[in-house]
Motif scaffolding. Structure first.
Motif, PDB file in Angstrom:
ATOM      1  N   GLN A   1      -1.901  10.569  -6.487  1.00 20.87           N
ATOM      2  CA  GLN A   1      -1.782   9.131  -6.282  1.00 20.87           C
ATOM      3  C   GLN A   1      -0.977   8.539  -7.428  1.00 20.87           C
ATOM      4  O   GLN A   1      -1.206   8.878  -8.595  1.00 20.87           O
ATOM      5  CB  GLN A   1      -3.164   8.472  -6.212  1.00 20.87           C
ATOM      6  CG  GLN A   1      -3.989   8.888  -4.994  1.00 20.87           C
ATOM      7  CD  GLN A   1      -5.227   8.039  -4.815  1.00 20.87           C
ATOM      8  OE1 GLN A   1      -5.142   6.814  -4.691  1.00 20.87           O
ATOM      9  NE2 GLN A   1      -6.384   8.675  -4.781  1.00 20.87           N
ATOM     10  N   PHE A   2      -0.048   7.637  -7.070  1.00 18.13           N
ATOM     11  CA  PHE A   2       0.826   6.997  -8.049  1.00 18.13           C
ATOM     12  C   PHE A   2       0.755   5.485  -7.858  1.00 18.13           C
ATOM     13  O   PHE A   2       0.701   5.003  -6.720  1.00 18.13           O
ATOM     14  CB  PHE A   2       2.276   7.460  -7.877  1.00 18.13           C
ATOM     15  CG  PHE A   2       2.469   8.947  -7.989  1.00 18.13           C
ATOM     16  CD1 PHE A   2       2.724   9.526  -9.221  1.00 18.13           C
ATOM     17  CD2 PHE A   2       2.391   9.760  -6.879  1.00 18.13           C
ATOM     18  CE1 PHE A   2       2.898  10.895  -9.346  1.00 18.13           C
ATOM     19  CE2 PHE A   2       2.572  11.131  -6.976  1.00 18.13           C
ATOM     20  CZ  PHE A   2       2.828  11.704  -8.218  1.00 18.13           C
ATOM     21  N   PHE A   3       0.799   4.729  -8.967  1.00 25.25           N
ATOM     22  CA  PHE A   3       0.675   3.276  -8.926  1.00 25.25           C
ATOM     23  C   PHE A   3       1.754   2.615  -9.769  1.00 25.25           C
ATOM     24  O   PHE A   3       1.930   2.963 -10.936  1.00 25.25           O
ATOM     25  CB  PHE A   3      -0.688   2.828  -9.448  1.00 25.25           C
ATOM     26  CG  PHE A   3      -1.858   3.299  -8.647  1.00 25.25           C
ATOM     27  CD1 PHE A   3      -2.416   2.493  -7.670  1.00 25.25           C
ATOM     28  CD2 PHE A   3      -2.406   4.557  -8.876  1.00 25.25           C
ATOM     29  CE1 PHE A   3      -3.504   2.937  -6.932  1.00 25.25           C
ATOM     30  CE2 PHE A   3      -3.488   5.006  -8.153  1.00 25.25           C
ATOM     31  CZ  PHE A   3      -4.039   4.190  -7.174  1.00 25.25           C
ATOM     32  N   GLU A   4       2.436   1.630  -9.172  1.00 30.07           N
ATOM     33  CA  GLU A   4       3.338   0.800  -9.976  1.00 30.07           C
ATOM     34  C   GLU A   4       2.555  -0.233 -10.767  1.00 30.07           C
ATOM     35  O   GLU A   4       2.923  -0.574 -11.893  1.00 30.07           O
ATOM     36  CB  GLU A   4       4.373   0.123  -9.066  1.00 30.07           C
ATOM     37  CG  GLU A   4       5.392   1.090  -8.494  1.00 30.07           C
ATOM     38  CD  GLU A   4       6.527   0.394  -7.784  1.00 30.07           C
ATOM     39  OE1 GLU A   4       6.661  -0.844  -7.935  1.00 30.07           O
ATOM     40  OE2 GLU A   4       7.292   1.067  -7.069  1.00 30.07           O
ATOM     41  N   ASN A   5       1.487  -0.765 -10.161  1.00 27.34           N
ATOM     42  CA  ASN A   5       0.584  -1.694 -10.851  1.00 27.34           C
ATOM     43  C   ASN A   5      -0.825  -1.118 -10.792  1.00 27.34           C
ATOM     44  O   ASN A   5      -1.633  -1.501  -9.943  1.00 27.34           O
ATOM     45  CB  ASN A   5       0.617  -3.077 -10.187  1.00 27.34           C
ATOM     46  CG  ASN A   5       1.971  -3.736 -10.308  1.00 27.34           C
ATOM     47  OD1 ASN A   5       2.531  -3.826 -11.389  1.00 27.34           O
ATOM     48  ND2 ASN A   5       2.511  -4.201  -9.184  1.00 27.34           N
ATOM     49  N   PRO A   6      -1.136  -0.167 -11.665  1.00 24.65           N
ATOM     50  CA  PRO A   6      -2.410   0.554 -11.549  1.00 24.65           C
ATOM     51  C   PRO A   6      -3.624  -0.333 -11.770  1.00 24.65           C
ATOM     52  O   PRO A   6      -3.664  -1.104 -12.738  1.00 24.65           O
ATOM     53  CB  PRO A   6      -2.308   1.611 -12.656  1.00 24.65           C
ATOM     54  CG  PRO A   6      -1.303   1.069 -13.618  1.00 24.65           C
ATOM     55  CD  PRO A   6      -0.333   0.283 -12.797  1.00 24.65           C
ATOM     56  N   PRO A   7      -4.612  -0.261 -10.887  1.00 22.15           N
ATOM     57  CA  PRO A   7      -5.861  -1.001 -11.088  1.00 22.15           C
ATOM     58  C   PRO A   7      -6.605  -0.465 -12.302  1.00 22.15           C
ATOM     59  O   PRO A   7      -6.508   0.718 -12.652  1.00 22.15           O
ATOM     60  CB  PRO A   7      -6.644  -0.728  -9.799  1.00 22.15           C
ATOM     61  CG  PRO A   7      -5.653  -0.191  -8.824  1.00 22.15           C
ATOM     62  CD  PRO A   7      -4.606   0.489  -9.627  1.00 22.15           C
ATOM     63  N   LYS A   8      -7.368  -1.330 -12.920  1.00 22.00           N
ATOM     64  CA  LYS A   8      -8.145  -0.956 -14.095  1.00 22.00           C
ATOM     65  C   LYS A   8      -9.133   0.157 -13.762  1.00 22.00           C
ATOM     66  O   LYS A   8      -9.406   1.027 -14.597  1.00 22.00           O
ATOM     67  CB  LYS A   8      -8.881  -2.188 -14.627  1.00 22.00           C
ATOM     68  CG  LYS A   8      -9.581  -1.985 -15.956  1.00 22.00           C
ATOM     69  CD  LYS A   8     -10.205  -3.283 -16.439  1.00 22.00           C
ATOM     70  CE  LYS A   8     -10.911  -3.103 -17.781  1.00 22.00           C
ATOM     71  NZ  LYS A   8     -11.527  -4.381 -18.227  1.00 22.00           N
ATOM     72  N   SER A   9      -9.656   0.139 -12.546  1.00 19.55           N
ATOM     73  CA  SER A   9     -10.628   1.157 -12.153  1.00 19.55           C
ATOM     74  C   SER A   9     -10.031   2.558 -12.205  1.00 19.55           C
ATOM     75  O   SER A   9     -10.730   3.537 -12.500  1.00 19.55           O
ATOM     76  CB  SER A   9     -11.145   0.862 -10.738  1.00 19.55           C
ATOM     77  OG  SER A   9     -10.066   0.765  -9.827  1.00 19.55           O
ATOM     78  N   PHE A  10      -8.722   2.668 -11.933  1.00 15.34           N
ATOM     79  CA  PHE A  10      -8.068   3.971 -12.005  1.00 15.34           C
ATOM     80  C   PHE A  10      -7.747   4.349 -13.446  1.00 15.34           C
ATOM     81  O   PHE A  10      -8.003   5.478 -13.871  1.00 15.34           O
ATOM     82  CB  PHE A  10      -6.792   3.975 -11.160  1.00 15.34           C
ATOM     83  CG  PHE A  10      -7.036   4.292  -9.713  1.00 15.34           C
ATOM     84  CD1 PHE A  10      -6.853   5.570  -9.217  1.00 15.34           C
ATOM     85  CD2 PHE A  10      -7.456   3.301  -8.834  1.00 15.34           C
ATOM     86  CE1 PHE A  10      -7.089   5.868  -7.880  1.00 15.34           C
ATOM     87  CE2 PHE A  10      -7.684   3.578  -7.497  1.00 15.34           C
ATOM     88  CZ  PHE A  10      -7.501   4.868  -7.009  1.00 15.34           C
ATOM     89  N   THR A  11      -7.169   3.429 -14.177  1.00 14.54           N
ATOM     90  CA  THR A  11      -6.765   3.759 -15.546  1.00 14.54           C
ATOM     91  C   THR A  11      -7.964   4.068 -16.431  1.00 14.54           C
ATOM     92  O   THR A  11      -7.860   4.824 -17.399  1.00 14.54           O
ATOM     93  CB  THR A  11      -5.955   2.607 -16.165  1.00 14.54           C
ATOM     94  OG1 THR A  11      -6.733   1.408 -16.146  1.00 14.54           O
ATOM     95  CG2 THR A  11      -4.662   2.384 -15.397  1.00 14.54           C
ATOM     96  N   GLU A  12      -9.122   3.492 -16.104  1.00 12.84           N
ATOM     97  CA  GLU A  12     -10.335   3.755 -16.876  1.00 12.84           C
ATOM     98  C   GLU A  12     -11.207   4.825 -16.243  1.00 12.84           C
ATOM     99  O   GLU A  12     -12.318   5.082 -16.707  1.00 12.84           O
ATOM    100  CB  GLU A  12     -11.129   2.457 -17.058  1.00 12.84           C
ATOM    101  CG  GLU A  12     -10.399   1.412 -17.890  1.00 12.84           C
ATOM    102  CD  GLU A  12     -11.246   0.188 -18.167  1.00 12.84           C
ATOM    103  OE1 GLU A  12     -12.357   0.091 -17.601  1.00 12.84           O
ATOM    104  OE2 GLU A  12     -10.809  -0.664 -18.971  1.00 12.84           O
ATOM    105  N   CYS A  13     -10.700   5.437 -15.147  1.00 15.28           N
ATOM    106  CA  CYS A  13     -11.423   6.525 -14.474  1.00 15.28           C
ATOM    107  C   CYS A  13     -12.851   6.114 -14.114  1.00 15.28           C
ATOM    108  O   CYS A  13     -13.835   6.755 -14.517  1.00 15.28           O
ATOM    109  CB  CYS A  13     -11.430   7.782 -15.329  1.00 15.28           C
ATOM    110  SG  CYS A  13      -9.789   8.454 -15.641  1.00 15.28           S
ATOM    111  N   ALA A  14     -12.950   5.031 -13.357  1.00 12.94           N
ATOM    112  CA  ALA A  14     -14.254   4.507 -12.949  1.00 12.94           C
ATOM    113  C   ALA A  14     -14.951   5.478 -12.002  1.00 12.94           C
ATOM    114  O   ALA A  14     -14.375   6.477 -11.551  1.00 12.94           O
ATOM    115  CB  ALA A  14     -14.069   3.143 -12.286  1.00 12.94           C
TER     116      ALA A  14
END
Length: 368
Positions: A105-118
């Motif tokens: 999965q790739f994100f141009e505007n990554p949600p915080k839940s992904f970047t923080e590995c929720a």
């Protein structure tokens, strides 16, 4: 006590319930009746029959703060399904078309839940999970992750389930009845089959006892493309999902054992259009998918163009607040609801089916 069981719906959820009842349940099943307007071997496939049009792969998601418990429940369904596919179907039934691959999965505007590995999107419940390094990111993405997942050929997998249901019911001498019809209400089942003990309601949008539909359900139109691709691309062993600007979602999913073609086939998508009921392919949507894919997934091009074999249009049954898997008793008939899974039908199928069967009885012993 033996039980006469009626299952409403022959999509991925209804068929999975019937399959697991015969494969795993210790219940004494007297008979199984499948009621549906559509079945896997219908030709042509009707656009109202959602499951055959699916991309059909496993894509994990984080648990949102405002819907945490439902997200956790549905996420657990996906892990149960993944384990069943990996440890049973891949090994015992290669004809099911299920393959274990890597998901990205790739994100141009990554949600915080992904970047923080929720919760739901980390290594605690995802095999092979890791965050990608910057030099592994696609196009304009600023965050990416990978994990092991599965993909399958949706139409062929549904036929596999149907065949397994026929074979297992015959082997166990359990009568199996197929009724092609559109029900007006759940109550109508008891009029048609007055010895019904349990109704599994896998009707997608949630048909109710009185003939209404669950007021929390709604339809989301999806359009994808079935394309041929050059041999030996990375997509033979990987699924890719790219989240771009303006909520544009672009993905590529292999269709294993693809439709008797010698060359690899892939689902390229896609759209999510709430309360849109147009069964005709949208030229605008097709052009948007191709324009994005040409930049993000150029490996799929053949001589600079996409070789499109079919444009798929299907209608996914979503539900506000998450799917409904619960039981109720009306007029001495126990109803187990299992509907409203949106675009996650294949991902949650085994987990949701097991939960539904557990609601019928506490006696349930998986035999993998």
């Amino acid at each position: 006590m033996t039980k006469n069981i009626v299952i409403i719906g022959s999509g991925i959820i209804g068929l999975s319930i019937a399959y697991l009842l015969l494969l795993e349940s210790k219940e004494e099943v007297k008979s199984i009746t499948l009621i549906s307007q559509h079945f896997p071997d219908d030709k042509p496939i009707d656009h109202e029959y959602t499951s055959p049009w699916a991309g059909a792969h496993f894509r994990p998601f984080p648990h949102s703060n405002d819907n945490y418990l439902n997200d956790k429940r549905e996420s657990n369904y996906t892990r149960i399904s993944y384990d069943f596919f990996k440890n049973y179907l891949v090994k015992k039934h290669p004809e099911s078309t299920v393959e274990i691959t890597r998901g990205f999965q790739f994100f141009e505007n990554p949600p915080k839940s992904f970047t923080e590995c929720a919760d739901g999107i980390n290594g605690k419940s995802l095999e092979g999970f890791k965050i990608l390094k910057n030099n592994d990111l696609l196009f304009k993405s600023k965050f990416g992750c990978q994990y092991f997942n599965f993909s399958l050929n949706a139409p062929k997998y549904l036929i596999f389930l149907q065949n397994q249901i026929f074979e297992l019911s015959k082997k166990q001498s359990i009568p199996l009845f197929i009724k092609r019809m559109k029900l007006k209400s759940l109550h109508e089942v008891t009029k048609l089959f007055n010895n019904t003990d349990y109704i599994f309601n896998a009707s997608g949008l949630g048909l109710q006892w009185d003939g209404t539909y669950d007021q929390n359900t709604y339809t989301v139109r999806g359009q994808t493309l079935l394309v041929e691709a050059p041999p030996h691309t990375k997509f033979e062993n990987e699924t890719h999902v790219y989240y771009g600007q303006n909520d544009h979602l672009t993905f590529v999913i292999k269709r294993p054992s693809g439709n008797n073609y010698d060359k690899p086939l892939y689902i390229l998508g896609g759209t999510k259009e709430k309360d849109c009921f147009d069964i005709m392919p949208s030229k605008l949507a097709t052009e948007r998918i191709l324009d994005d894919a040409r930049i993000i997934f150029p490996e799929l091009l053949i001589n600079g163009e996409f070789k499109i074999l079919n444009i798929n249009v299907g209608f996914r049954p979503f539900r506000k607040g998450g799917s409904r898997v619960e039981s109720e008793t009306i007029s001495n008939v126990k109803i187990i609801h299992a509907y409203g899974f949106g675009s996650m039908g294949f991902e949650v199928s085994i987990g949701a089916a097991r939960h539904a069967i557990q609601l019928m009885s506490s006696e349930f012993s998986p035999k993998l």
